[in-house]
Design a protein around this motif. Structure first.
Motif, PDB file in Angstrom:
ATOM      1  N   VAL A 193       0.845  -1.194   0.000  1.00  0.00           N
ATOM      2  CA  VAL A 193       0.000   0.000   0.000  1.00  0.00           C
ATOM      3  C   VAL A 193       0.883   1.247   0.000  1.00  0.00           C
ATOM      4  CG1 VAL A 193      -1.869   1.230   1.166  1.00  0.00           C
ATOM      5  CG2 VAL A 193      -1.730  -1.261   1.370  1.00  0.00           C
ATOM      6  N   ALA A 194       0.596   2.153  -0.938  1.00  0.00           N
ATOM      7  CA  ALA A 194       1.401   3.373  -1.014  1.00  0.00           C
ATOM      8  C   ALA A 194       0.559   4.527  -1.530  1.00  0.00           C
ATOM      9  CB  ALA A 194       2.613   3.154  -1.919  1.00  0.00           C
ATOM     10  N   ARG A 195       1.036   5.723  -1.263  1.00  0.00           N
ATOM     11  CA  ARG A 195       0.425   6.908  -1.872  1.00  0.00           C
ATOM     12  C   ARG A 195       1.525   7.681  -2.598  1.00  0.00           C
ATOM     13  NH1 ARG A 195      -1.933   9.369   2.260  1.00  0.00           N
ATOM     14  NH2 ARG A 195      -4.136   8.955   1.852  1.00  0.00           N
ATOM     15  N   GLY A 196       1.358   7.823  -3.901  1.00  0.00           N
ATOM     16  CA  GLY A 196       2.305   8.579  -4.704  1.00  0.00           C
ATOM     17  C   GLY A 196       1.672   9.874  -5.164  1.00  0.00           C
ATOM     18  N   THR A 197       2.382  10.583  -6.029  1.00  0.00           N
ATOM     19  CA  THR A 197       1.874  11.855  -6.536  1.00  0.00           C
ATOM     20  C   THR A 197       2.428  12.113  -7.931  1.00  0.00           C
ATOM     21  OG1 THR A 197       1.966  14.264  -6.237  1.00  0.00           O
ATOM     22  CG2 THR A 197       3.727  12.985  -5.199  1.00  0.00           C
ATOM     23  N   VAL A 198       1.648  12.819  -8.732  1.00  0.00           N
ATOM     24  CA  VAL A 198       2.163  13.166 -10.062  1.00  0.00           C
ATOM     25  C   VAL A 198       3.245  14.236  -9.960  1.00  0.00           C
ATOM     26  CG1 VAL A 198       0.061  12.503 -11.308  1.00  0.00           C
ATOM     27  CG2 VAL A 198       0.322  14.884 -10.519  1.00  0.00           C
ATOM     28  N   ALA A 199       3.436  14.782  -8.749  1.00  0.00           N
ATOM     29  CA  ALA A 199       4.515  15.746  -8.552  1.00  0.00           C
ATOM     30  C   ALA A 199       5.873  15.054  -8.387  1.00  0.00           C
ATOM     31  CB  ALA A 199       4.217  16.612  -7.317  1.00  0.00           C
ATOM     32  N   ASN A 200       5.872  13.735  -8.300  1.00  0.00           N
ATOM     33  CA  ASN A 200       7.134  12.986  -8.192  1.00  0.00           C
ATOM     34  C   ASN A 200       6.992  11.685  -8.991  1.00  0.00           C
ATOM     35  OD1 ASN A 200       9.450  11.607  -7.527  1.00  0.00           O
ATOM     36  ND2 ASN A 200       9.350  12.124  -5.331  1.00  0.00           N
ATOM     37  N   LEU A 201       7.291  11.790 -10.291  1.00  0.00           N
ATOM     38  CA  LEU A 201       7.005  10.678 -11.191  1.00  0.00           C
ATOM     39  C   LEU A 201       7.962   9.502 -11.012  1.00  0.00           C
ATOM     40  CD1 LEU A 201       5.934  12.382 -14.529  1.00  0.00           C
ATOM     41  CD2 LEU A 201       4.502  11.254 -12.840  1.00  0.00           C
ATOM     42  N   ARG A 202       9.197   9.784 -10.651  1.00  0.00           N
ATOM     43  CA  ARG A 202      10.143   8.692 -10.473  1.00  0.00           C
ATOM     44  C   ARG A 202       9.694   7.814  -9.293  1.00  0.00           C
ATOM     45  NH1 ARG A 202      16.471   9.903 -10.599  1.00  0.00           N
ATOM     46  NH2 ARG A 202      15.718  10.877 -12.494  1.00  0.00           N
ATOM     47  N   ASN A 214       1.999 -12.241  -3.702  1.00  0.00           N
ATOM     48  CA  ASN A 214       1.965 -11.898  -2.278  1.00  0.00           C
ATOM     49  C   ASN A 214       0.573 -11.527  -1.795  1.00  0.00           C
ATOM     50  OD1 ASN A 214       4.692 -12.301  -2.001  1.00  0.00           O
ATOM     51  ND2 ASN A 214       5.221 -10.162  -2.380  1.00  0.00           N
ATOM     52  N   GLY A 215      -0.095 -10.688  -2.582  1.00  0.00           N
ATOM     53  CA  GLY A 215      -1.412 -10.244  -2.131  1.00  0.00           C
ATOM     54  C   GLY A 215      -1.843  -8.962  -2.808  1.00  0.00           C
ATOM     55  N   PHE A 216      -2.783  -8.304  -2.163  1.00  0.00           N
ATOM     56  CA  PHE A 216      -3.406  -7.091  -2.693  1.00  0.00           C
ATOM     57  C   PHE A 216      -2.381  -5.968  -2.797  1.00  0.00           C
ATOM     58  CE2 PHE A 216      -6.436  -3.419  -2.147  1.00  0.00           C
ATOM     59  CZ  PHE A 216      -7.272  -3.726  -3.211  1.00  0.00           C
ATOM     60  N   SER A 217      -2.455  -5.194  -3.858  1.00  0.00           N
ATOM     61  CA  SER A 217      -1.595  -4.011  -3.932  1.00  0.00           C
ATOM     62  C   SER A 217      -2.427  -2.802  -4.319  1.00  0.00           C
ATOM     63  CB  SER A 217      -0.430  -4.225  -4.894  1.00  0.00           C
ATOM     64  OG  SER A 217      -0.866  -4.745  -6.129  1.00  0.00           O
ATOM     65  N   PHE A 218      -2.151  -1.696  -3.659  1.00  0.00           N
ATOM     66  CA  PHE A 218      -2.969  -0.499  -3.790  1.00  0.00           C
ATOM     67  C   PHE A 218      -2.088   0.738  -3.801  1.00  0.00           C
ATOM     68  CE2 PHE A 218      -5.568   2.918  -1.807  1.00  0.00           C
ATOM     69  CZ  PHE A 218      -6.609   2.954  -2.730  1.00  0.00           C
ATOM     70  N   VAL A 219      -2.244   1.540  -4.840  1.00  0.00           N
ATOM     71  CA  VAL A 219      -1.510   2.807  -4.902  1.00  0.00           C
ATOM     72  C   VAL A 219      -2.503   3.928  -5.170  1.00  0.00           C
ATOM     73  CG1 VAL A 219       0.310   4.141  -6.044  1.00  0.00           C
ATOM     74  CG2 VAL A 219       0.555   1.649  -5.805  1.00  0.00           C
ATOM     75  N   GLU A 220      -2.605   4.859  -4.241  1.00  0.00           N
ATOM     76  CA  GLU A 220      -3.359   6.084  -4.509  1.00  0.00           C
ATOM     77  C   GLU A 220      -2.384   7.090  -5.088  1.00  0.00           C
ATOM     78  OE1 GLU A 220      -6.129   8.083  -1.495  1.00  0.00           O
ATOM     79  OE2 GLU A 220      -4.679   9.686  -1.871  1.00  0.00           O
ATOM     80  N   GLY A 245       3.895   8.462   0.483  1.00  0.00           N
ATOM     81  CA  GLY A 245       4.901   7.496   0.913  1.00  0.00           C
ATOM     82  C   GLY A 245       4.354   6.079   0.900  1.00  0.00           C
ATOM     83  N   GLU A 246       5.199   5.140   1.247  1.00  0.00           N
ATOM     84  CA  GLU A 246       4.763   3.750   1.349  1.00  0.00           C
ATOM     85  C   GLU A 246       4.173   3.515   2.731  1.00  0.00           C
ATOM     86  OE1 GLU A 246       8.519   1.971   0.186  1.00  0.00           O
ATOM     87  OE2 GLU A 246       7.513   1.127  -1.567  1.00  0.00           O
ATOM     88  N   ILE A 247       3.037   2.851   2.762  1.00  0.00           N
ATOM     89  CA  ILE A 247       2.340   2.664   4.035  1.00  0.00           C
ATOM     90  C   ILE A 247       2.457   1.217   4.501  1.00  0.00           C
ATOM     91  CG2 ILE A 247       0.048   2.824   5.132  1.00  0.00           C
ATOM     92  CD1 ILE A 247      -0.376   5.158   3.022  1.00  0.00           C
ATOM     93  N   LYS A 248       2.499   0.308   3.540  1.00  0.00           N
ATOM     94  CA  LYS A 248       2.616  -1.103   3.899  1.00  0.00           C
ATOM     95  C   LYS A 248       3.430  -1.836   2.832  1.00  0.00           C
ATOM     96  CE  LYS A 248      -0.333  -4.414   6.103  1.00  0.00           C
ATOM     97  NZ  LYS A 248      -1.699  -4.589   6.576  1.00  0.00           N
ATOM     98  N   VAL A 249       4.466  -2.499   3.258  1.00  0.00           N
ATOM     99  CA  VAL A 249       5.330  -3.227   2.329  1.00  0.00           C
ATOM    100  C   VAL A 249       5.493  -4.644   2.855  1.00  0.00           C
ATOM    101  CG1 VAL A 249       7.605  -3.296   1.242  1.00  0.00           C
ATOM    102  CG2 VAL A 249       6.539  -1.098   1.757  1.00  0.00           C
ATOM    103  N   PRO A 250       5.217  -5.651   2.021  1.00  0.00           N
ATOM    104  CA  PRO A 250       5.272  -7.005   2.555  1.00  0.00           C
ATOM    105  C   PRO A 250       6.682  -7.431   2.940  1.00  0.00           C
ATOM    106  CG  PRO A 250       4.735  -7.035   0.213  1.00  0.00           C
ATOM    107  CD  PRO A 250       4.866  -5.611   0.603  1.00  0.00           C
ATOM    108  N   GLY A 251       6.820  -7.810   4.164  1.00  0.00           N
ATOM    109  CA  GLY A 251       8.033  -8.428   4.677  1.00  0.00           C
ATOM    110  C   GLY A 251       9.320  -7.664   4.460  1.00  0.00           C
TER     111      GLY A 251
END
Lengths: 362, 254
Positions: free
Chosen positions: B176-185, B202-208, B239-245
């Protein structure tokens, strides 16, 4: 893992919901998506017990919207996918099925009608005819089989998968709570043993090769920019539907030659009507029997021919005229008089039909 | 011959220039996604599902098999597809209205079931296609067509914290992460990790993705950029909120 769920044929005594699960298995259904609602639950119960033995899958979703849309996803992946629902669940199911209509996706949905409107009863009705034949924001580009007994539930569930994948219109098996819960004798069989060839499913997505390099990408839409664009697509669909309608439409009838009065019904009610008409004819009262098996498309030619010869139709249904409305449209212009015996959400017996006919003929 | 802008290999060139408004963030998100698809070499087995709303305009965007679904229903369509053929890489692409309002039950339950799909949700704080109404993500005080005097949190609540919600209801294995078009890399990196998470099973993946809508925000270029770069992160932490292992971005040497 056993190869075939049924070898040859077998005489059984089952509930209709169990029959549907067996039929879906032998029809080659690969995945069921479902959400609990009475009276269809045991379709899922039997499917979840049988499916793992034959390498089939099941997903319990969060609601009927999701059950319908995951079924759409399963079909897009190229699997024979189906779901089952009833009543308020059928209401929600109309949204995904309108997408299946828009994209000509061969989804299969089994409906076990319950009382309406709203939550009403979990028991029985024929009140989901309008919604199942013409629901959604569309034009009824779908195929609906209305079954009358357990043998037909088995036969037409198999047929529904074939019809769906052959013609690519969403296909429904319209049963009801009586058929769902009642136990009845029937013969279940391996379709191959009866010479029934199963139409192969094929993937829409994930075909070999890189899209845009080895093959064009498959890109399906349901939104159009201008009126004409939509109109052109729909015109094509209507042409296809009109062309296949006579091939798909089915009905059964007897006693039409010498009868001024014809009893018209569908589904489980047709059993009461059949018994009533036989009894009346044996008593010397000339009454005919007519039953559309497909409610969408209707057997229009047969209805019009019957409506041109007969003087009166007695339309019998466990709804307030949902079949009658379809018949009136099909028979428009024919000089037949439409009489009725409507008992919305309530079962109808042969005695009910006999006494109504006697009231009419005097 | 005119110079062509550098486009991801997986883009469908004959449908460019794309159909989004000038200044819209969708093109940037889809560029980052295209690069991620290229780098992972999954163009042949990716299936892109787009929602209704402005995201519907992406139905012919990639040289990737694509399904345009209904408003809010992309998550179950991609879920059904992935369940039926786990070899496909399912991408559900939607807006904040589709994901957090009309389709929230699908997002919540797909996340809770740990469906092996990737959901990308573009957050531009309002309903773009229908003309700029309040969304679950509209900022307090923000003017929209249905909050013409500004969103009043007393009456309509505070902006939905989507990734935080998804992180709370998913278990180990989710990304789970939240990115932005203000930081494309960074965004491309998140999308790539989300897709890799699915590929690894691994499982579900979600990016806002925090994005822009100058048309409905009624902002010029400078104001638009200020909004996405400075205002939105005040409510929506990037930022990244949840990263598996593993370690979250930036923690490797921390």
């Amino acid at each position: 893992m056993p190869d075939k769920p049924i070898e040859g044929e077998k005489r059984v005594f089952m509930t209709g919901n169990e029959v549907v699960a067996w039929a879906a298995l032998v029809a080659g259904a690969e995945i069921m998506y479902g959400y609990p609602i009475t009276p269809q639950n045991e379709i899922m119960h039997y499917w979840t017990r049988l499916a793992p033995k034959y390498g089939r899958e099941f997903l319990q979703t969060e609601d009927e919207l999701s059950a319908g849309f995951t079924t759409v996803g399963g079909v897009l992946a190229g699997r024979k996918a189906f779901t089952a629902t009833a009543g308020p669940g059928n209401t929600l199911m109309q949204e995904p099925m309108s997408m299946a209509e828009a994209m000509r996706l061969p989804t299969v949905v089994v409906i076990q009608q319950r009382g309406g409107p709203s939550t009403a009863t979990v028991i029985y009705s024929q009140q989901e005819v309008t919604m199942t034949t013409l629901g959604g924001n569309g034009e009824g580009l779908r195929i609906v089989y209305s079954t009358a007994n357990h043998q037909e539930l088995f036969d037409y569930t198999i047929k529904a998968f074939n019809t769906a994948w052959k013609y690519r219109f969403p296909t429904f098996v319209l049963g009801d709570g009586y058929q769902a819960k009642m136990r009845e004798s029937l013969t279940i069989y391996d379709p191959a043993s009866r010479g029934i060839e199963l139409v192969e499913a094929e993937p829409y997505f994930g075909k070999p090769g890189v899209p845009g390099v080895d093959r064009p990408p498959t890109q399906l839409r349901n939104t159009y920019n201008v009126e004409e664009e939509l109109y052109e697509v729909l015109e094509g669909y209507f042409r296809d539907y009109q062309k296949i309608a006579p091939e798909v439409a089915e009905h059964e009838a007897f006693g039409l030659e010498d009868s001024d009065l014809v009893v018209v019904s569908h589904g489980v009610v047709s059993r009461a009507c059949k018994a009533a008409v036989k009894e009346l004819r044996e008593a010397g009262i000339k009454v005919g029997y007519f039953r559309p098996i497909t409610l969408r498309p209707l057997p229009v030619e047969a209805i019009r021919e019957t409506a041109s010869k007969a003087r009166q139709f007695l339309v019998v249904e466990s709804a307030q005229g949902q079949l009658a409305r379809l018949l009136k449209e099909a028979a428009f212009g024919c000089p037949v008089e439409m009489l009725d015996l409507f008992k919305p959400g309530v079962g109808i017996t042969a005695e009910d039909v006999v006494s109504r006919v006697k009231e009419i003929v005097g | 011959m005119s110079v062509q802008p550098a486009m991801p290999k997986s883009w469908r060139v004959d449908t460019k220039p794309h159909k989004f408004c000038p200044g819209c963030g969708h093109g940037l998100v889809l560029k980052a996604l295209g690069q991620a698809i290229d780098e992972l070499g999954i163009q042949d087995r990716a299936v892109f599902g787009c929602d209704i709303g402005c995201s519907l305009l992406a139905w012919d965007f990639f040289n990737v098999d694509t399904i345009q679904t209904h408003h809010g229903r992309t998550t179950p369509v991609i879920t059904g597809l992935k369940r039926a053929n786990p070899n496909l890489i399912g991408i559900a692409y939607m807006g904040d209205g589709g994901g957090y309002a009309i389709g929230s039950q699908h997002l919540v339950n797909a996340a809770a079931r740990n469906e092996k799909i990737t959901v990308i949700l573009v957050n531009n704080t309002q309903y773009g296609m229908t003309g700029g109404q309040m969304a679950p993500t509209t900022l307090p005080g923000q003017k929209t067509e249905t909050t013409p005097y500004g969103r009043d949190p007393e009456k309509t609540g505070y902006p939905t914290q989507g990734p935080e919600m998804v992180a709370a209801i998913t278990r180990e294995g989710a990304y789970v992460a939240r990115g932005t078009v203000a930081n494309l890399r960074q965004l491309k990196n998140y999308l790539k990790k989300a897709l890799e998470n699915q590929m690894a099973g691994n499982g579900f993946s979600f990016v806002e993705v925090l994005s822009t809508c100058p048309t409905n925000w009624r902002t010029n270029a400078e104001e638009t950029w200020k909004m996405v770069e400075q205002e939105l992160p005040k409510y929506f932490k990037v930022g990244e909120i949840k990263v598996p292992g593993g370690q979250k971005e930036g923690e490797a040497n921390g």
